[in-house]
Design an enzyme around this catalytic site. Structure first.
Site, PDB file in Angstrom:
ATOM      1  N   SER A 273      26.843  11.839  -5.282  1.00  0.00           N
ATOM      2  CA  SER A 273      25.581  11.169  -5.529  1.00  0.00           C
ATOM      3  C   SER A 273      25.618  10.494  -6.891  1.00  0.00           C
ATOM      4  O   SER A 273      25.954  11.119  -7.904  1.00  0.00           O
ATOM      5  CB  SER A 273      24.426  12.179  -5.473  1.00  0.00           C
ATOM      6  OG  SER A 273      23.207  11.546  -5.776  1.00  0.00           O
ATOM      7  N   GLY A 274      25.283   9.208  -6.929  1.00  0.00           N
ATOM      8  CA  GLY A 274      25.336   8.445  -8.170  1.00  0.00           C
ATOM      9  C   GLY A 274      26.633   7.732  -8.404  1.00  0.00           C
ATOM     10  O   GLY A 274      26.816   7.088  -9.445  1.00  0.00           O
ATOM     11  N   THR A 278      25.683   3.111  -2.357  1.00  0.00           N
ATOM     12  CA  THR A 278      24.703   2.161  -1.790  1.00  0.00           C
ATOM     13  C   THR A 278      24.984   0.745  -2.262  1.00  0.00           C
ATOM     14  O   THR A 278      24.946  -0.205  -1.461  1.00  0.00           O
ATOM     15  CB  THR A 278      23.280   2.585  -2.191  1.00  0.00           C
ATOM     16  OG1 THR A 278      23.027   3.910  -1.695  1.00  0.00           O
ATOM     17  CG2 THR A 278      22.256   1.639  -1.607  1.00  0.00           C
ATOM     18  N   ASN A 319      20.928  10.455 -10.117  1.00  0.00           N
ATOM     19  CA  ASN A 319      20.988   9.063  -9.635  1.00  0.00           C
ATOM     20  C   ASN A 319      19.570   8.522  -9.538  1.00  0.00           C
ATOM     21  O   ASN A 319      18.692   9.147  -8.944  1.00  0.00           O
ATOM     22  CB  ASN A 319      21.684   9.012  -8.257  1.00  0.00           C
ATOM     23  CG  ASN A 319      21.908   7.597  -7.782  1.00  0.00           C
ATOM     24  OD1 ASN A 319      21.631   6.629  -8.497  1.00  0.00           O
ATOM     25  ND2 ASN A 319      22.414   7.457  -6.571  1.00  0.00           N
ATOM     26  N   SER A 322      19.072   7.283  -5.430  1.00  0.00           N
ATOM     27  CA  SER A 322      19.864   8.139  -4.555  1.00  0.00           C
ATOM     28  C   SER A 322      19.397   7.998  -3.104  1.00  0.00           C
ATOM     29  O   SER A 322      18.201   8.063  -2.809  1.00  0.00           O
ATOM     30  CB  SER A 322      19.739   9.596  -4.995  1.00  0.00           C
ATOM     31  OG  SER A 322      20.441  10.454  -4.119  1.00  0.00           O
ATOM     32  N   SER A 323      20.350   7.801  -2.203  1.00  0.00           N
ATOM     33  CA  SER A 323      20.030   7.727  -0.771  1.00  0.00           C
ATOM     34  C   SER A 323      19.752   9.129  -0.263  1.00  0.00           C
ATOM     35  O   SER A 323      20.620   9.998  -0.313  1.00  0.00           O
ATOM     36  CB  SER A 323      21.193   7.097   0.003  1.00  0.00           C
ATOM     37  OG  SER A 323      21.418   5.782  -0.406  1.00  0.00           O
ATOM     38  N   GLY A 546      26.568  11.617  -0.664  1.00  0.00           N
ATOM     39  CA  GLY A 546      27.801  12.221  -1.160  1.00  0.00           C
ATOM     40  C   GLY A 546      27.669  13.718  -1.360  1.00  0.00           C
ATOM     41  O   GLY A 546      26.603  14.325  -1.172  1.00  0.00           O
ATOM     42  N   GLU A 548      27.043  17.144  -2.914  1.00  0.00           N
ATOM     43  CA  GLU A 548      26.045  17.524  -3.905  1.00  0.00           C
ATOM     44  C   GLU A 548      26.196  18.996  -4.265  1.00  0.00           C
ATOM     45  O   GLU A 548      26.445  19.838  -3.400  1.00  0.00           O
ATOM     46  CB  GLU A 548      24.619  17.264  -3.374  1.00  0.00           C
ATOM     47  CG  GLU A 548      24.289  15.790  -3.208  1.00  0.00           C
ATOM     48  CD  GLU A 548      22.850  15.561  -2.801  1.00  0.00           C
ATOM     49  OE1 GLU A 548      22.174  16.551  -2.471  1.00  0.00           O
ATOM     50  OE2 GLU A 548      22.393  14.409  -2.812  1.00  0.00           O
TER      51      GLU A 548
END
Length: 1177
Positions: A273-274, A278, A319, A322-323, A546, A548
């Site tokens: 994540s981050g 995306t 992030n 973040s998605s 991603g 985590e």
């Protein structure tokens, strides 16, 4: 990581070396590059050339060569060692269509030598190197310089000047300075962790965030804008002018392979994540839209990004964007390679974020955007407040993101909703549902009895929710505070306690938002629907959450990390397992590369009946199941698994491929059940708004397996038939099946630091992600293996025509071997399998270059021959067109000329009539004026003469005889003078008359000659001409006779009257002048007629003579003499008619003039008669 040494400044700025970089033993011999010579110049920074050619041009000074030579770079462990000098042809061509391979010069060594080459952790001191890597106590790697070595220990110097004594085992090989910043990790001589870390950091510091690791693209998040994107870069990668690693290059490869192989492609973007997944997905979509655009739907596809980010992304501690869901965008292409549609599939939206956020995080972006950017009319309609006034949003104390304008983002989202054809009415309904979710968080409860039963407070929040959903407020209060239960045949209403009411409220909010998100995705898919245009060719872009690992990891992280385990398994299967299995099945001799397999961890999740997911579903079905009993069950059944570790209380640890993660089971069962009571669904179905009704219908019509246990007993809705974990597992298996049917392209996103700060590079964090991604193993297997392969049939079909001999009758294997022998490919550079040929990196490039050149030559010959045929056809066609045009234009010109002649004749007739009328009017006006003047003059003369006679009579008796004689003599002299003058004038007129007669005689002679010429044409013409000639002669003679008579009468009148000479002299002169002018006008008209007659006779004679000569054959001419003769006859007839008319008009005019003169003479005679009679008296 720092690296300082006695390297010249020029080396510190080397950005990248081309993939086909070659080095021989003699460094002074120069460095070759694909697009030009590579040079290094001391003191000058290295600058990349323009994107137009993608070449790297640097200069190497003598100082650098000496420095590199002293380092003894080329030994047996370096792939650049040996006496092998690779030529330019060893690189792969830009148009390598059948393989994805990274060119790297490899020496021909045995298998054992190859195995030792990749042993990157061997003691370094024994190799007598100058520099090496040393890991410090803080875990960072430093480049140290060996001062001296003794036995198994070495003395090294750190960059800060410190001197340490270390064991040789702690030293790791370092690459030569000339390989700093290579754009493909496969080019590194020593592939070890510190070398990879330093190479990535070197490129990252110079804004080169993309690096190749064999077939995998490594992308490091810069946390800032870098100048690597835009239309110029898209065009450059499209035309292969730039070959450096990039998302554009990966996407371009996917498009070309899809068109060439007619196989669906997939781009799998993974990372923590981050890490920038995306944004990377959006960049890939931009390139696809640029290359496959033209239909207009690509614009709609790009506009889905702000919608999905607003409704599915949120700010986390790691992030800002973040998605919180996974998405697979499948873009379909037509037969011509143009985008014809798309489909979006989403996975596991984090619904808990709607009602609960950690400190410093934000809920989904759309809530804040709506509160900040809604127009006043919408705010009033939805009763919107600021974000700080909603409980769901203020619990995290974070309302904004640095550098992000929520109001502007809301405007962009509304614009995107318009693009994907969501109507304004539906948009207002969507915003109403969002506002209802926010107001649900503000609904509060009060305890009404000792059993902690509650009642909803009728405040602004409750009224706003009822209004926005479109339900009755009493029904809403009843649904939030009670629950219907069926016991036997009776229905029981149970009041809820405070915690149960809050859970029911939050469940309703989460369900509304989840259904709203699914409905928006459904509307987008309808807008992007392919329909009948679908061809089966597609490129799928997977952007999924991603790996985590937080301080507290709950059910969401559990599912996310399970999905990443499955994706890592797909990655391993594609790059490692399938690679090695294919080598073994085809009988290829090669050294097996060990890699970390996460199959044990996947078994821990998926194994039945004692897997994590199975035990979770089992515990969720028990009425008395709790999070603690679930944790104890896991410890009881899974402690023997190497990937599982039990912890205190409700926690447990799972050993993932990326590291160990501790999960807290608090809320696991509730989130897995995801209950929404039937009363809540009935409340939505009774709504007057269409969206809640659709949500309720969707929940009630799902047909998965029925729920058991507490789901059924508590009156749960039929929509809760499958647990969240089971649904997610099914979606994940479907995703894997879809990806297995495509050709994958992997992009590994790396997060350089946890602070989201540009320019900061944390070695430990990057190294952990590289280990999780398996980057080093990917490079090793790619370098040691045979990444390029083709079946015998395909190889023979593709390159068989390059053979010098005809081998059509031979089998594909023989043809393939013959091709390899003809092009002198070394045996160690390929292996022949049972069904395929396997090549090392770059070997197919030689064949592909030759194939491309041969095909280019063939196409050149064909183009020349076809051009010659086209030019010949055009020449013949041009001739035919010219001939046809000449006939058409001739006919058109003749018609236009005939019409012009007709118009000209008509104009002449009109002009003639007009001029005649005008001349007649002018003549009449002149005559009238002359008559008036003459009448006045004559009257005056008569009155004057009458006065003189009376005076003479009265004074005759008074004067003497001498005076009378004197007057008479002077009067007589004056009369004589006038007579002489009149006689002179008469003689002049006679001479002019003679000249006119001579001219007339000449005209008569010419007229006679012309009549002789035209006699053969028509006898009637000659008779008419003689008649005209005679008429003209008579007119002339009569004119001459009239003139002579006037002159003789004037002389007689002058001699008869001397007494009135002064009075009548002027009158006589005027009459004489009028007669002379009349005669001159008549002669002028006759002269013009005669001159016209002469000219016309000459023209008609010449034309007739010419036509006679043409008809007799004396003269050649392209005309019809008979037709032209008839036309000449018609012209003569017309002229003759016109000429006769004018001659008759002239005769009439002359007759009028003659009659006027006669009347004047008669008047004169009458007057003289009266005068003589008076005198006699």
């Amino acid at each position: 990581m720092s690296r300082t040494s006695s390297v010249p400044p020029a080396f510190q700025s080397i950005k990248s070396l081309p993939p086909d970089f070659k080095v021989a033993n003699n460094l002074n011999g120069g460095l070759s590059s694909k697009n030009g010579d590579v040079r290094l110049r001391s003191g000058d920074p290295v600058r990349s050339s323009s994107p137009a050619n993608g070449a790297l041009v640097v200069e190497v000074s003598k100082e650098v060569h000496n420095c590199a030579s002293n380092m003894d770079v080329f030994d047996e462990d370096s792939p650049y060692s040996g006496q092998v000098r690779l030529l330019e042809e060893d690189r792969p061509s830009n148009g390598d269509e059948d393989s994805e391979s990274v060119p790297l010069p490899l020496s021909s060594n045995s298998t054992s030598t190859r195995e030792s080459r990749w042993c990157d952790t061997t003691p370094y001191a024994s190799k007598k190197k100058v520099q090496c890597w040393l890991q410090l106590s803080n875990g960072n790697w430093e480049l140290v310089k060996i001062i001296r070595s003794s036995g198994t220990e070495s003395v090294v110097s750190l960059p800060d000047g410190k001197v340490l004594k270390v064991h040789d085992e702690s030293l790791v090989s370092a690459n030569p300075d000339i390989l700093d910043g290579v754009d493909d990790l496969m080019q590194l001589s020593y592939l070890n962790e510190p070398s990879v870390l330093y190479n990535l950091q070197y490129r990252y510091n110079q804004n080169m965030i993309y690096t190749k690791a064999g077939p995998v693209l490594v992308a490091i998040n810069p946390f800032k804008k870098v100048p690597l994107y835009g239309n110029d870069y898209i065009e450059a990668y499209k035309r292969k002018r730039i070959e450096s690693p990039h998302v554009y290059a990966i996407t371009d490869t996917a498009i070309r392979e899809m068109i060439r192989d007619e196989v669906n492609q997939s781009i799998i973007i993974s990372g923590e994540s981050g890490a920038g997944k995306t944004e990377t997905a959006k960049i890939a979509m931009q390139y696809l839209a640029a290359l496959g655009g033209g239909s207009g739907i690509e614009y709609e596809i790009l506009k889905t990004n702000p919608i999905l980010e607003a409704f599915g992304n949120g700010k986390t501690l790691r992030n800002d964007n973040s998605s919180r869901f996974g998405k697979l965008i499948e873009i379909h292409f037509s037969e011509t390679g143009k985008i014809c549609g798309a489909n979006i599939q989403t996975f596991l939206l984090e619904k808990s974020r709607v009602v609960q956020c950690n400190e410093g995080e934000r809920s989904y972006h759309i809530f804040y955007q709506l509160c900040a950017g809604a127009p006043p009319s919408l705010r009033e309609k939805l009763n919107l407040r600021s974000a700080e006034e909603y409980k769901y949003l203020r619990q995290s104390n974070c309302y904004s993101i640095v550098g992000v304008n929520d109001a502007e983002e809301f405007r962009i989202v509304v614009e995107a909703l318009d693009v994907v054809h969501i109507s304004k009415e539906d948009q207002e309904s969507v915003f109403a549902m969002l506002a209802a979710v926010l107001w649900l968080g503000n609904v509060s409860f009060t305890v009404i009895d000792n059993e902690n039963h509650v009642q909803a407070v009728e405040d602004e929040g409750l009224f706003s929710v009822a209004k926005l959903i479109g339900c009755d407020i009493e029904d809403l209060k009843f649904t939030l505070t009670t629950r219907k239960m069926k016991v036997g045949n009776d229905n029981i209403v149970q009041k809820l306690k405070l915690s149960q009411a809050i859970d029911a409220r939050d469940a309703l909010a989460k369900s509304i938002y989840s259904c709203l998100f699914d409905w928006i995705v459904e509307q987008i898919n309808k807008s992007l629907a392919v329909g009948k245009r679908r061809t089966g060719r597609s490129i799928s872009i997977l952007d999924i959450y991603g790996f985590e690992s937080f301080n507290r990891n709950s059910f969401e992280q559990f599912c996310i990390n399970y999905a990443n385990e499955r994706l890592q398994q797909h990655f391993n299967r594609h790059l490692f397992k399938l690679e090695q299995e294919e080598y073994i099945q085809d009988g290829i001799d090669w050294a097996k590369v060990e890699f970390e397999d996460n199959q044990d961890c996947l078994n821990l999740f998926e194994k039945k009946p004692l897997g994590l997911l199975s035990l979770l579903d089992e515990e969720s079905t028990f009425p008395n199941g709790t999070d603690l009993t679930f944790a104890n069950k896991l410890k009881q059944h899974l402690n023997s698994n190497s990937c599982f570790k039990g912890e205190r209380d409700k926690a447990f640890t799972v050993c993932h491929y990326a590291g160990e993660v501790i999960y807290d089971t608090t809320g696991f069962l509730e989130k897995n059940r995801d209950l929404l009571h039937l009363d809540s669904i009935q409340l939505l179905s009774s709504s007057t708004c269409h969206l809640p009704q659709k949500f309720a219908t969707q929940m009630l019509t799902q047909t998965e397996k029925p729920a058991v246990g507490p789901l059924h007993k508590s009156g749960g809705a039929d929509s809760q038939k499958l647990s969240v974990a089971t649904k997610f597992k099914g979606q994940l298996f479907q995703l894997m099946q879809r990806l297995e049917s495509t050709t994958p392209h992997f992009i590994r996103c790396i997060k350089p630091n946890n602070l989201q700060s540009p320019g900061l590079y944390e070695q430990g964090l990057v190294l952990q992600q590289l280990r999780c991604c398996g980057v080093l193993e990917v490079v090793r297997i790619s370098r040691s293996g045979f990444p390029t392969r083709m079946s015998h049939q395909k190889f023979a079909r593709r390159y068989g025509f390059l053979l010098l001999e005809n081998v059509a009758s031979q089998d594909p294997l023989s043809v393939s071997v013959a091709i390899l022998h003809q092009f002198n490919i070394l045996p160690e550079m390929y292996q022949v399998g049972y069904t395929k040929l396997f090549f090392r990196t770059g070997q197919v490039g030689v064949l592909e270059d030759t194939r491309n050149r041969t095909l280019h030559g063939i196409l050149r010959v064909q183009s020349c021959f076809r051009g010659y045929q086209a030019r010949l056809y055009r020449k013949n066609l041009w001739r035919s067109i010219t001939t046809l045009q000449s006939f058409i234009r001739g006919e058109k010109s003749r018609k236009e000329y005939a019409a012009s002649v007709h118009r000209h004749r008509a104009a002449v007739v009109i002009q003639k009539k007009t001029k005649t009328i005008l001349a007649r009017n002018r003549l009449k006006t002149t005559i009238d004026a002359a008559v008036v003047i003459q009448s006045f003059i004559r009257g005056w003369l008569v009155r004057r003469c009458s006065g003189d006679l009376s005076l003479l009579k009265s004074g005759g008796t008074k004067t003497n005889e001498s005076d009378e004689v004197l007057v008479k003599s002077s009067f007589l002299a004056e009369l004589q003078r006038r007579v002489l003058k009149a006689e002179a004038a008469l003689r002049e007129k006679e001479e002019e008359n003679d000249i006119l007669q001579q001219r007339l005689q000449q005209y008569d002679n010419r007229w006679s000659e012309y009549e002789l010429k035209m006699k053969s044409m028509e006898e009637v013409w000659q008779k008419q001409m003689r008649s005209l000639q005679s008429s003209l002669s008579i007119a002339k003679k009569s004119l001459a006779m009239d003139d002579s008579e006037r002159n003789s009468d004037a002389s007689v009148n002058a001699s008869d009257d001397r007494d009135y000479s002064w009075d009548m002299g002027g009158n006589h002169r005027r009459q004489e002048s009028n007669g002379t002018r009349s005669m001159s006008a008549g002669l002028s008209v006759i002269s013009r007629l005669a001159e016209e007659f002469e000219q016309r006779s000459q023209v008609f004679g010449d034309d007739a003579k010419f036509l006679v000569e043409v008809k007799s054959g004396q003269v050649e001419a392209s005309l019809n003499p008979d037709k032209e003769l008839r036309r000449l006859k018609q012209m003569f007839e017309a002229w003759k008619k016109d000429y006769g008319a004018r001659l008759r008009e002239t005769k009439v005019i002359l007759n009028k003039l003659g009659s006027e003169d006669g009347s004047i003479e008669k008047a004169k005679k009458k007057w003289w008669g009266r005068r003589n009679s008076t005198r006699m008296n």
